[in-house]
Design an enzyme around this catalytic site. Structure first.
Site, PDB file in Angstrom:
ATOM      1  N   CYS A 142       0.830  -1.225   0.000  1.00 54.58           N
ATOM      2  CA  CYS A 142       0.000   0.000   0.000  1.00 54.58           C
ATOM      3  C   CYS A 142       0.863   1.274   0.000  1.00 54.58           C
ATOM      4  O   CYS A 142       1.581   1.502  -0.950  1.00 54.58           O
ATOM      5  CB  CYS A 142      -1.004  -0.030   1.138  1.00 54.58           C
ATOM      6  SG  CYS A 142      -2.366   1.097   0.796  1.00 54.58           S
ATOM      7  N   LYS A 163     -12.317   7.687  -2.397  1.00 56.81           N
ATOM      8  CA  LYS A 163     -11.494   6.618  -1.831  1.00 56.81           C
ATOM      9  C   LYS A 163     -11.836   5.280  -2.505  1.00 56.81           C
ATOM     10  O   LYS A 163     -13.013   4.964  -2.689  1.00 56.81           O
ATOM     11  CB  LYS A 163     -11.785   6.525  -0.320  1.00 56.81           C
ATOM     12  CG  LYS A 163     -10.964   5.491   0.420  1.00 56.81           C
ATOM     13  CD  LYS A 163     -11.271   5.510   1.921  1.00 56.81           C
ATOM     14  CE  LYS A 163     -10.371   4.536   2.660  1.00 56.81           C
ATOM     15  NZ  LYS A 163     -10.651   4.461   4.098  1.00 56.81           N
ATOM     16  N   SER A 192      -8.035   0.001   0.152  1.00 58.24           N
ATOM     17  CA  SER A 192      -8.510   1.051   1.048  1.00 58.24           C
ATOM     18  C   SER A 192      -7.523   2.203   0.982  1.00 58.24           C
ATOM     19  O   SER A 192      -6.590   2.282   1.758  1.00 58.24           O
ATOM     20  CB  SER A 192      -8.578   0.478   2.473  1.00 58.24           C
ATOM     21  OG  SER A 192      -8.927   1.483   3.377  1.00 58.24           O
ATOM     22  N   HIS A 235      -4.485  -4.571   0.209  1.00 68.99           N
ATOM     23  CA  HIS A 235      -4.265  -5.097   1.559  1.00 68.99           C
ATOM     24  C   HIS A 235      -4.761  -6.530   1.650  1.00 68.99           C
ATOM     25  O   HIS A 235      -5.719  -6.816   2.369  1.00 68.99           O
ATOM     26  CB  HIS A 235      -5.022  -4.252   2.569  1.00 68.99           C
ATOM     27  CG  HIS A 235      -4.356  -2.961   2.885  1.00 68.99           C
ATOM     28  ND1 HIS A 235      -3.200  -2.875   3.625  1.00 68.99           N
ATOM     29  CD2 HIS A 235      -4.684  -1.682   2.567  1.00 68.99           C
ATOM     30  CE1 HIS A 235      -2.848  -1.608   3.758  1.00 68.99           C
ATOM     31  NE2 HIS A 235      -3.720  -0.862   3.124  1.00 68.99           N
ATOM     32  N   GLU A 237      -3.594  -8.738   3.272  1.00 68.78           N
ATOM     33  CA  GLU A 237      -3.392  -9.234   4.640  1.00 68.78           C
ATOM     34  C   GLU A 237      -4.533  -8.865   5.584  1.00 68.78           C
ATOM     35  O   GLU A 237      -4.581  -9.360   6.717  1.00 68.78           O
ATOM     36  CB  GLU A 237      -2.063  -8.688   5.195  1.00 68.78           C
ATOM     37  CG  GLU A 237      -2.063  -7.242   5.718  1.00 68.78           C
ATOM     38  CD  GLU A 237      -2.061  -6.162   4.640  1.00 68.78           C
ATOM     39  OE1 GLU A 237      -2.077  -6.513   3.439  1.00 68.78           O
ATOM     40  OE2 GLU A 237      -2.056  -4.962   4.978  1.00 68.78           O
ATOM     41  N   ARG A 249     -15.093   3.521  12.055  1.00 62.49           N
ATOM     42  CA  ARG A 249     -14.284   4.635  12.574  1.00 62.49           C
ATOM     43  C   ARG A 249     -14.655   5.932  11.858  1.00 62.49           C
ATOM     44  O   ARG A 249     -14.868   6.957  12.495  1.00 62.49           O
ATOM     45  CB  ARG A 249     -12.798   4.303  12.332  1.00 62.49           C
ATOM     46  CG  ARG A 249     -11.823   5.408  12.671  1.00 62.49           C
ATOM     47  CD  ARG A 249     -10.491   5.211  11.939  1.00 62.49           C
ATOM     48  NE  ARG A 249     -10.663   5.313  10.492  1.00 62.49           N
ATOM     49  CZ  ARG A 249      -9.778   4.892   9.586  1.00 62.49           C
ATOM     50  NH1 ARG A 249      -8.657   4.321   9.978  1.00 62.49           N
ATOM     51  NH2 ARG A 249     -10.001   5.023   8.293  1.00 62.49           N
TER      52      ARG A 249
END
Ligand SMILES: CC(=O)SCCNC(=O)CCNC(=O)[C@H](O)C(C)(C)COP(=O)(O)OP(=O)(O)OC[C@H]1O[C@@H](n2cnc3c(N)ncnc32)[C@H](O)[C@@H]1OP(=O)(O)O
Ligand SMILES: N[C@@H](CCO)C(=O)O
Length: 311
Positions: A142, A163, A192, A235, A237, A249
């Protein structure tokens, strides 16, 4: 792991053509095994989550791995306790005279800043320069991938209007690449980020190859032709609930954020997310560890590099 077949068995040629790793008896008889030393430069604020995610993936192979966790000396993380860092982490200064078989540089929530404004930028540049001589292969994730492409190749990042957030279908862009052995033609990856690297910039660089892309999420994997540097924009992972955690969040902060795409069943955030990326995440990390690290790293660093034997 490779299959070991007699040098003259007909299946050898057929499987090699299919990009299956076949090792001939001569190479196999010379192969030695020792634990792999993998440095993890953890730039994430949520270091414990990230180290757990990465160790889960690098732990899922037949290879023995000796991970060394690194944090920056020139920037002290606010969101991870000093006790944790003191107990489990080292800095680049501590290890700069050592050699590593592999290194992972994580993402970081600094993508909207200029690289030069990131407090640890000089230190990270030193690490990336050092990795060329002292690490067999480095996997950048990333923001780590954007930073690596910028440092090594001058490739810039661009801010996107919206995004890229969700789990997107990706495809293999180049056939017969060891990193993508066993991948389905279409596979899913969490993305992301607010920024991107662009194909037009990457194809100008003779030394780089685009290995995987997504119609919606753009460039996914880029690698240097010698395999020493791998840049992964997504990502893989991430845990099942990481995107949900980021979404909750941002909702809590009152931000105008879309639901992560292709993630909640029926786009209903009260339902448990669909995990569609885990198998390929495991395959990506085990292919990297096997073909780009284990098969090419020298048994002893003072000796010449052994041949991968990969065909
Ligand atoms: C594009 C990618 O690589 S995606 C990977 C990044 N994603 C994530 O980190 C997801 C998890 N992170 C988060 O959700 C948030 O960062 C939180 C909730 C942990 C903290 O957010 P905030 O309270 O807004 O914290 P704040 O704005 O002070 O800093 C956040 C992080 O940005 C980074 N940062 C901010 N400014 C700087 C700077 N000038 N130099 C270096 N790092 C900086 C730091 O990593 C910092 O966290 P750390 O001190 O624990 O390392
Ligand atoms: N994955 C990150 C993007 C910000 O860099 C987040 O949502 O926290």
């Amino acid at each position: 792991m490779p299959i070991k077949v007699p040098d003259l068995l007909p299946a050898r040629e057929v499987l090699s053509e299919e990009n299956i790793f076949v090792m001939d008896e001569t190479v196999a008889s010379h192969q030695d095994i020792r634990p792999l030393r993998i440095a993890i430069v953890n730039l994430m604020p949520t270091k414990i989550t990230t180290e757990t995610q990465l160790l889960r993936l690098i732990g899922n192979t037949a290879l023995q791995v000796d991970p060394v966790l690194l944090h920056t000396k020139t920037y002290m993380s606010k969101n991870t306790s000093h006790e944790h860092l003191d107990q489990f982490y080292k800095t680049f200064e501590d290890v700069k005279d050592e050699k590593f078989d592999g290194m992972i540089i994580t993402g970081a929530p600094v993508e909207t800043m200029d690289f030069e404004d990131v407090e640890y930028w000089d230190e990270l540049q030193q690490i990336m320069a050092w990795s060329k001589e002292n690490v067999v292969s480095t996997l950048h994730i990333c923001w780590g991938a954007q930073a690596g492409l910028y440092h090594h190749y001058g490739i810039r990042k661009y801010t996107m209007e919206e995004k890229i957030f969700g789990v997107f279908p990706h495809h293999v862009s180049k056939q017969k690449i060891k990193l993508l052995r066993g991948f389905d033609e279409t596979f899913y990856v969490p993305q992301s980020r607010h920024t991107e690297v662009r194909k037009d910039d990457i194809i100008q660089v003779e030394d780089l190859e685009i290995l995987s892309e997504s119609p919606e999420a753009g460039i996914y994997i880029v690698a240097s032709k010698d395999g020493k540097q791998i840049f992964v924009t997504g990502h893989s992972e991430y845990d099942p609930l990481t995107l949900k955690w980021e979404y909750d969040r941002d909702v809590e902060k009152g931000m105008d954020i879309e639901l992560p795409k292709n993630y909640f069943p029926n786009n209903d955030p009260s339902q448990y997310p669909m995990v569609t990326w885990r198998a390929h995440a495991n395959l990506l990390f085990s292919n990297w560890l096997n073909y780009y690290v284990y098969q090419v790293t020298p048994y002893e660093w003072s000796s010449h590099k052994k041949s991968s034997g990969a065909v």
